[in-house]
Design a protein around this motif. Structure first.
Motif, short mmCIF file in Angstrom:
data_model
loop_
_atom_site.label_atom_id
_atom_site.label_comp_id
_atom_site.label_asym_id
_atom_site.label_seq_id
_atom_site.Cartn_x
_atom_site.Cartn_y
_atom_site.Cartn_z
N ALA A 118 21.62 25.03 -18.23
CA ALA A 118 22.62 25.99 -18.57
C ALA A 118 23.36 25.82 -19.98
CB ALA A 118 23.66 26.36 -17.26
N MET A 119 23.77 24.63 -20.12
CA MET A 119 24.50 24.26 -21.42
C MET A 119 23.40 24.49 -22.63
SD MET A 119 27.51 23.39 -21.87
CE MET A 119 27.09 22.72 -23.46
N PRO A 176 37.54 36.75 -34.12
CA PRO A 176 37.27 35.94 -35.41
C PRO A 176 37.65 34.27 -34.87
CG PRO A 176 38.48 37.78 -36.09
CD PRO A 176 38.65 38.01 -34.65
N GLY A 177 36.63 33.80 -35.22
CA GLY A 177 36.98 32.24 -35.06
C GLY A 177 36.73 31.66 -33.73
N ARG A 178 36.81 32.73 -32.66
CA ARG A 178 36.79 32.14 -31.35
C ARG A 178 35.53 31.62 -30.76
NH1 ARG A 178 38.79 29.11 -27.81
NH2 ARG A 178 38.46 29.44 -25.83
N LEU A 179 34.18 32.43 -31.24
CA LEU A 179 32.89 31.66 -30.56
C LEU A 179 32.71 30.24 -30.92
CD1 LEU A 179 30.46 32.10 -29.16
CD2 LEU A 179 29.44 33.14 -31.22
N PRO A 180 32.97 29.77 -32.27
CA PRO A 180 32.48 28.47 -32.72
C PRO A 180 33.49 27.44 -31.76
CG PRO A 180 32.72 29.82 -34.55
CD PRO A 180 33.12 30.63 -33.46
N ASN A 181 34.74 27.82 -31.87
CA ASN A 181 35.76 26.95 -30.73
C ASN A 181 35.29 26.83 -29.34
OD1 ASN A 181 37.24 26.29 -33.00
ND2 ASN A 181 38.78 28.27 -32.74
N THR A 182 34.79 27.87 -28.85
CA THR A 182 34.32 27.87 -27.53
C THR A 182 33.19 27.07 -27.39
OG1 THR A 182 35.11 30.22 -27.08
CG2 THR A 182 33.32 29.40 -25.63
N ILE A 183 32.04 27.15 -28.32
CA ILE A 183 31.00 26.35 -28.11
C ILE A 183 31.54 24.89 -28.15
CG2 ILE A 183 28.89 25.65 -29.27
CD1 ILE A 183 28.71 28.50 -30.50
N ARG A 184 32.32 24.74 -29.28
CA ARG A 184 32.88 22.95 -29.15
C ARG A 184 33.64 22.68 -28.14
NH1 ARG A 184 37.55 21.65 -30.06
NH2 ARG A 184 38.45 23.57 -30.96
N GLU A 185 34.36 23.64 -27.68
CA GLU A 185 35.11 23.26 -26.34
C GLU A 185 34.08 23.09 -25.24
OE1 GLU A 185 37.87 26.60 -26.08
OE2 GLU A 185 38.74 26.37 -27.77
N ILE A 186 33.31 23.90 -24.79
CA ILE A 186 32.21 23.55 -23.76
C ILE A 186 31.61 22.45 -23.97
CG2 ILE A 186 30.57 24.62 -22.47
CD1 ILE A 186 31.91 27.61 -22.82
N GLU A 188 32.35 19.71 -25.55
CA GLU A 188 33.22 18.58 -25.37
C GLU A 188 33.54 18.22 -23.55
OE1 GLU A 188 36.80 19.33 -27.64
OE2 GLU A 188 36.07 18.64 -29.60
N ILE A 189 33.61 19.53 -23.04
CA ILE A 189 33.74 19.43 -21.44
C ILE A 189 32.75 18.94 -20.89
CG2 ILE A 189 34.08 20.77 -19.55
CD1 ILE A 189 35.79 22.65 -20.90
N TYR A 190 31.53 19.32 -21.40
CA TYR A 190 30.19 18.76 -20.71
C TYR A 190 30.25 17.19 -21.20
CZ TYR A 190 25.23 18.21 -20.22
OH TYR A 190 24.00 18.04 -19.72
N GLU A 191 30.34 17.00 -22.24
CA GLU A 191 30.14 15.42 -22.62
C GLU A 191 31.26 14.60 -21.73
OE1 GLU A 191 30.58 15.49 -26.87
OE2 GLU A 191 28.82 15.80 -27.48
N ALA A 192 32.43 14.97 -21.52
CA ALA A 192 33.26 14.28 -20.78
C ALA A 192 32.75 14.35 -19.29
CB ALA A 192 34.70 14.99 -20.68
#
Length: 224
Positions: A118-119, A176-186, A188-192
């Motif tokens: 899914a990721m 504007p700018g939300r999608l790159p942040n969303t990708i990064r946040e998800i 980081e969550i997945y890696e944790a």
């Protein structure tokens, strides 16, 4: 409101459920916008289903908080207020961070594999940049996480909540700018999660939901 794409496969699932899924997706994708009327006669003709089947489907969507009955107008897609949004994200943050932690503790190897897929699908959709595919892939990540939390009660509550969140997802991702942040946040969550760090998972998840709530509230305040 006549641009609803029809793909009813009468043997694949109960017809009522197909209609529910189709209308729910149409609302989530913005083909029916907040405030749009849902006229039974038009929907019956478009979907090629009987009025009793349609009414059953509409009752389910009403129970999920996606449509409501307005005096003198009939059924229409709900328009969420700022207070609705605040409450939705407040509950979502509390439950989803817990679900992520429970996934880490309880998920089977098969569920971890589904989450990895899914990721990958989400990041591929983000690279393509097609909004509808991004929303679908992002929902798949959340659904996988919720399904693997090992708590059917929490999963049921979150599933119902996510049906309403679909009304907001396009708003936040379009900023504007939300999608790159969303990708990064998800990511980081997945890696944790894969590091089995439940404390960090909860922290990152709470930050992710708070960020989504802030962006959505700003967009709504600006009339977008």
């Amino acid at each position: 409101m006549s641009n609803l794409s029809i793909n009813i496969v009468r043997v694949a699932a109960p017809l009522r459920q197909q209609v529910i899924d189709l209308l729910r997706a149409a609302i989530a994708d913005g083909r029916y916008s907040p405030g749009d009327r849902l006229v039974e006669r038009e929907l019956c003709e478009t979907l090629q289903v009987s009025r009793p089947i349609l009414r059953e489907a509409l009752r389910q969507l009403e129970a999920e908080g996606l449509v409501h009955n307005v005096p003198q107008r009939g059924l229409e897609v709900v328009t969420l207020t700022a207070e609705d949004v605040r409450q939705i994200y407040q509950v979502r943050g509390a439950l989803e961070s817990l679900a992520a932690a429970e996934f880490v503790a309880r998920a089977s190897p098969e569920q971890w594999a589904v989450l990895a897929d899914a990721m990958a699908a989400f990041e591929a959709a983000a690279a393509e940049g097609v909004p509808s595919r991004i929303r679908t892939a992002k929902t798949m990540v959340y659904d996988t996480l919720i399904a693997g939390c090992g708590n059917p009660t929490m999963a049921q509550i979150l599933k119902a909540l996510h049906n309403r969140i679909q009304l907001l997802r396009g708003v936040s991702l379009a900023e504007p700018g939300r999608l790159p942040n969303t990708i990064r946040e998800i990511r980081e969550i997945y890696e944790a999660m894969t590091a089995r760090d439940t404390v960090r998972t909860c922290e990152l998840y709470n930050e992710h939901i708070a960020s989504a709530a802030r962006v959505t509230m700003q967009a709504l305040a600006a009339g977008r």
